[in-house]
Structures are given as C-alpha cells and as structure tokens.
Scaffold this motif. Structure first.
Motif, mmCIF file in Angstrom:
data_model
loop_
_atom_site.group_PDB
_atom_site.id
_atom_site.type_symbol
_atom_site.label_atom_id
_atom_site.label_comp_id
_atom_site.label_asym_id
_atom_site.label_seq_id
_atom_site.Cartn_x
_atom_site.Cartn_y
_atom_site.Cartn_z
ATOM 1 N N ARG A 1 0.851 -1.183 0.000
ATOM 2 C CA ARG A 1 0.000 0.000 0.000
ATOM 3 C C ARG A 1 0.885 1.231 0.000
ATOM 4 N NH1 ARG A 1 -1.424 3.268 4.419
ATOM 5 N NH2 ARG A 1 -3.057 4.793 3.913
ATOM 6 N N TYR B 1 -2.703 0.384 -4.138
ATOM 7 C CA TYR B 1 -2.360 -0.968 -3.693
ATOM 8 C C TYR B 1 -1.706 -1.722 -4.844
ATOM 9 C CZ TYR B 1 -5.128 -0.367 0.557
ATOM 10 O OH TYR B 1 -5.595 0.068 1.773
ATOM 11 N N ARG C 1 -10.207 -5.742 6.109
ATOM 12 C CA ARG C 1 -9.874 -4.357 6.439
ATOM 13 C C ARG C 1 -10.887 -3.360 5.894
ATOM 14 N NH1 ARG C 1 -3.309 -4.679 5.120
ATOM 15 N NH2 ARG C 1 -2.768 -5.955 6.950
ATOM 16 N N LEU D 1 -7.938 -7.750 2.355
ATOM 17 C CA LEU D 1 -8.520 -6.455 2.019
ATOM 18 C C LEU D 1 -9.973 -6.375 2.484
ATOM 19 C CD1 LEU D 1 -7.066 -5.997 -1.581
ATOM 20 C CD2 LEU D 1 -6.477 -4.649 0.432
ATOM 21 N N MET E 1 -6.005 -0.447 -7.279
ATOM 22 C CA MET E 1 -5.161 -1.628 -7.093
ATOM 23 C C MET E 1 -4.622 -2.085 -8.443
ATOM 24 S SD MET E 1 -5.542 -4.996 -4.758
ATOM 25 C CE MET E 1 -6.771 -5.954 -5.625
ATOM 26 N N ILE F 1 -11.504 -2.683 2.711
ATOM 27 C CA ILE F 1 -10.980 -1.987 1.528
ATOM 28 C C ILE F 1 -11.714 -2.472 0.290
ATOM 29 C CG2 ILE F 1 -8.933 -1.485 0.143
ATOM 30 C CD1 ILE F 1 -8.832 -0.437 3.033
#
Length: 473
Positions: free
Chosen positions: A78, A156, A180, A177, A89, A182
């Motif tokens: 990241r 990312y 988290r 991810l 990403m 994301i």
C-alpha cells in the motif's frame, strides 16, 4: 538538444532501465509448485531472492509502501495517497510456468532464465507473462516517487506468487482487504495487450482490455471397472466407456451466443477493418445470431469467444500394459462463457455423455467474472487515455478474456476490474506465452512505463477526482 530529441532520449533511457530490471527478475526462476501447501525451503528461497531483487530495483516504492506478505509468497503493498477514498489496485504476478530440462530441443534461442538482451528484445520465461507487466508498473511508480509525486489516493500493489497455480496468494490478499474494509475503486491486472495481427483485415494495433473473464472448471470424468488380466478383456472396458464419453463431449459443443462485450468489441474495431468485414462487424448488435453461428466455423479462437469450451487435457488408465484398468479417468479443462455458469456446464456435459457409468467430479471451479463498466465510465475512460498517451495509434476495445487471472479472485470486492498488459504483442509473441522464445521488445517496455505514468497521473485518478470520495464510484 531540441525538446523532441530530449523527449526521445528520455523515452529510450526509460526503456533501457526497464529492460535491465526485467533481465534481473527473469534470471530468478520463480516457478511455484501446484496446490496451496507451504513452499519448500528451496522454493521459498527463490521467491525471497526475487523479492530482494525487486527491493533493489525499486527502493523508493518499498520505502514508501506498507508491505504485507500474503499466501505463500505473495506481496501486497500500500503506497499511501492524499486520501484513502477510491483506492486503486494494480496487479501482476511473480511466478512463471516451468521450462523443460531439454529447453534447447523445445526451440529456445536463448536460455530461458538468462534474460538475454538481444536485437531489441529481452528474452526469457516471464518477459510477457507476467514480469514484463510487473516491471513497467514498478518502473513508472519508482520514477514518479523519485520526482516527488504523491498519489492522489491510496495505491495498492498485489503481486501474486502462484497465479499459474490458480492463485491462492491472490485469494489470501482479497480476504485480507475485505477484512480491512478496503474496496478498490479500480483494479487492473494482466490480460489483454496491445495486439497486432489479432483481427483479420486490421493493419494497426488494438488495445484489447478485458472487462470480464471466463469462468474455469476442472472436471474429471471417471469410470470404474473390475479390472483383471489383459488376456481376457471384457466386452466393454473402463477406458473404452470413457473414450466413448469423450467422443460424445467433443461431438456436442456448447451453445454459442454473442455477449454484449463482444458486440462492443466488434463495433469498436469495425471502422479499422476492411470491407466487407468492417461493414458486417459494424452491425454486430443486429447480427448476433448469424455471427454466433458463423464464428465457431472460422477456427478455435473465434469459437472460444462465443461459447463455453471443454478441452480434454489428461488421461489415466491401467498402470501396466498387461493389466486391465480398474479406473479410467480423463480431465476436462472447461472455460465457461460469461452469461453461463458452472452448473450449466456440468449439466451440458452430463447430457452429452448420457451414460450413468461415467461420473463427473468437479476438481475446482469458479464462475465467470462480473462484467466491469466500459464506455462512459470514468475508469474505462482513464484506461483509454493512458493507452492514447502510450500507444496513440491503437484502437481501444473491451473483450471477454478467455484465460484465467488473479483478477477473478478480487472481482468480488471491487466494482471495476480490468485485465490489460500495456505491452505490444504480435501473433508470434502471443503464441510464445507458456511456450519457447518468450520475449518482449525494449521499446514496448518503455511504452508500458508511459502507460502507467499516464494512468496514475491522469485526471480520473488525480487530486480533483479524489475529492469525489467513494460516492463518486
């Protein structure tokens, strides 16, 4: 030095730097074993060496990034941006397919893991699949960070270590991810390319960007039998029953249809194609039925564009020449058309085989990926603008990717996932992927770096877009 000359010199220097970095990575044979078991110490050491080489080539990226190890040897980085909203990403994979010990007999011009630089090309396993794409991405990011640039939003980077083995590293990264919270706003992985010679009657290049990819299913056909001595064979043996089933599979192709993405691709290419092909494909939306019927007759590549496919890849029977098989097995590698499903694929095979003595066992399967937005969406337009900056002569069109990528594992957590490597590939280059004499042109590497620079600094990913926050997606 004049401005154009200085720009050309800089582009040449950028390309040569990328070539040197690619050479260093190709020399590390990152072949990952099948399955998802922990790597052996020897293989783990190879991937550790590859990570060290990446850190040496890209010190600013690794200094700026938070780094997580995912799966067996995957890397999730990241690079913090001005805002965590609408993160981007970018993906590539570190692993490569193996090379036979008798690689010279296979026809390689240079040793596969030497990374030879010759006649304007970097040669070796992984130059196209997928270390070339990894290098141009990282070179672009390293160069931008060196200039003092800061991303407008979090970036990312996901570098799987076992994409060629169905991607357990990418699965682990997607789970992390998700844990988290994301949700990448834009994902770009390998897949399409800047292709020449891919479409009849088209002289220029086409930048084909995968907006979806086929599903994949590995299915075993199994027949059990009593076995015995080969001197007294039964009227029907397990291999014979299995052989009949395989003939039935090949004699009953899956139904064909033209997906909306294929229509968009054909209609986008039509102005660049000669008459009468251009005229026909320009009306693809109105000619779906006839085109879906015609394309399978024009070759396996076009057939694969409009239907699910089932390839017979592995066979297993008796362990000895004078022993009847107690078990015969064939493996089908199925690529499932967008709009179909694993269940529909299995149902079609059962109906085609029509023999209860043949069992179908699903070894692994994943559904076709969701279709990402194309024309009119700012993420698609951002990709098109980056292509225009690096390959201004290329026509940009979407397509359904027929192979599988790590991107399929992150599609469930991201609303827009695309598959494109900004590298120039003619027919010979595409055929060399997973084959002998894989190579990438140094000029193409330079253009690939420019693609990622343009993408990361373009208006859709820049400061003004970042202010829109997640709601803008």
């Amino acid at each position: 030095m004049k401005r154009n000359e200085a720009s050309a010199a800089h582009a040449s220097e950028r390309a040569l730097s990328a070539a040197a970095h690619l050479q260093a990575l190709v020399r590390i044979p990152t072949v990952c074993p099948p399955g998802d078991a922990p790597l052996s110490p020897e293989v783990a050491q190879v991937f550790a060496a590859h990570r060290s080489a990446m850190e040496e080539c890209y010190p600013r990226v690794f200094a700026a990034a938070e780094v997580d190890s995912v799966g067996r040897a995957g890397l999730l980085l990241r690079v913090p941006g001005a805002t965590p909203e609408r993160p981007v990403m970018l993906m590539a994979h570190q692993d490569v397919v193996p090379v036979p010990d008798d690689w010279e007999a296979e026809g390689w011009e240079h040793p596969p893991f030497d990374g030879a630089i010759d006649a304007g090309y970097v040669h070796g396993r992984g130059t196209l699949d997928d270390k070339g794409a990894l290098v141009v991405l990282m070179d672009a990011l390293e160069e931008l960070l060196e200039s003092g640039w800061t991303p407008a939003r979090d970036v990312y980077l996901l570098f799987g270590a076992d994409e060629e083995q169905h991607g357990p590293s990418a699965v682990a990264a997607a789970a992390l991810l998700e844990e988290r919270g994301i949700e990448p706003w834009l994902v770009l992985d390998e897949g399409g390319a800047v292709a020449t010679g891919a479409f009849p009657g088209m002289s220029g290049p086409a930048a084909v960007i995968g907006a979806s990819e086929k599903g994949i299913a590995t299915i075993d056909l199994v027949v059990e039998s009593l076995g015995g001595h080969a001197s007294t064979p039964p009227r029907e043996s397990a291999p014979g029953i299995l052989a009949a089933a395989l003939v039935n599979v090949e004699s009953a192709p899956f139904p064909s249809s033209l997906h909306d993405l294929s229509v968009e691709m054909f209609e986008g290419l039509a102005p660049s194609l000669r008459f009468p092909l251009g005229s026909v494909l320009g009306r693809a939306g109105k000619l779906r039925g006839p085109l879906a019927t015609l394309m399978p007759r024009l070759g396996p590549e076009l057939a694969a564009m409009v239907r699910t496919t089932a390839a017979i890849t592995m066979l297993e029977g008796s362990p000895a020449q004078n022993v009847l098989a107690t078990r015969a097995r064939a493996t089908l590698n199925c690529r499932i058309a967008v709009g179909s499903s694993v269940a529909a694929t299995v149902a079609h095979l059962r109906e085609a085989i029509d023999d209860e003595r043949v069992s179908l066992e699903i070894v692994e399967a994943s559904e076709p990926s969701p279709v990402s937005p194309t024309a009119g969406d700012e993420r698609w337009e951002a990709l098109g603008a980056a292509v225009a900056a690096s390959y201004p002569e290329a026509v940009v069109v979407p397509y359904v990717m027929m192979a599988a990528s790590d991107a399929r594992h992150v599609a469930r957590i991201a609303p827009a996932v695309y598959r494109f490597s900004p590298l120039l590939m003619d027919k010979a280059h595409r055929e060399a992927i997973h084959g002998p004499n894989e190579k990438v042109s140094i000029e193409s590497l330079g253009r690939g770096v420019e693609f990622y620079r343009a993408l990361l600094t373009g208006p859709a990913l820049g400061p003004d877009a970042a202010k829109g926050g997640a709601a803008a997606g």
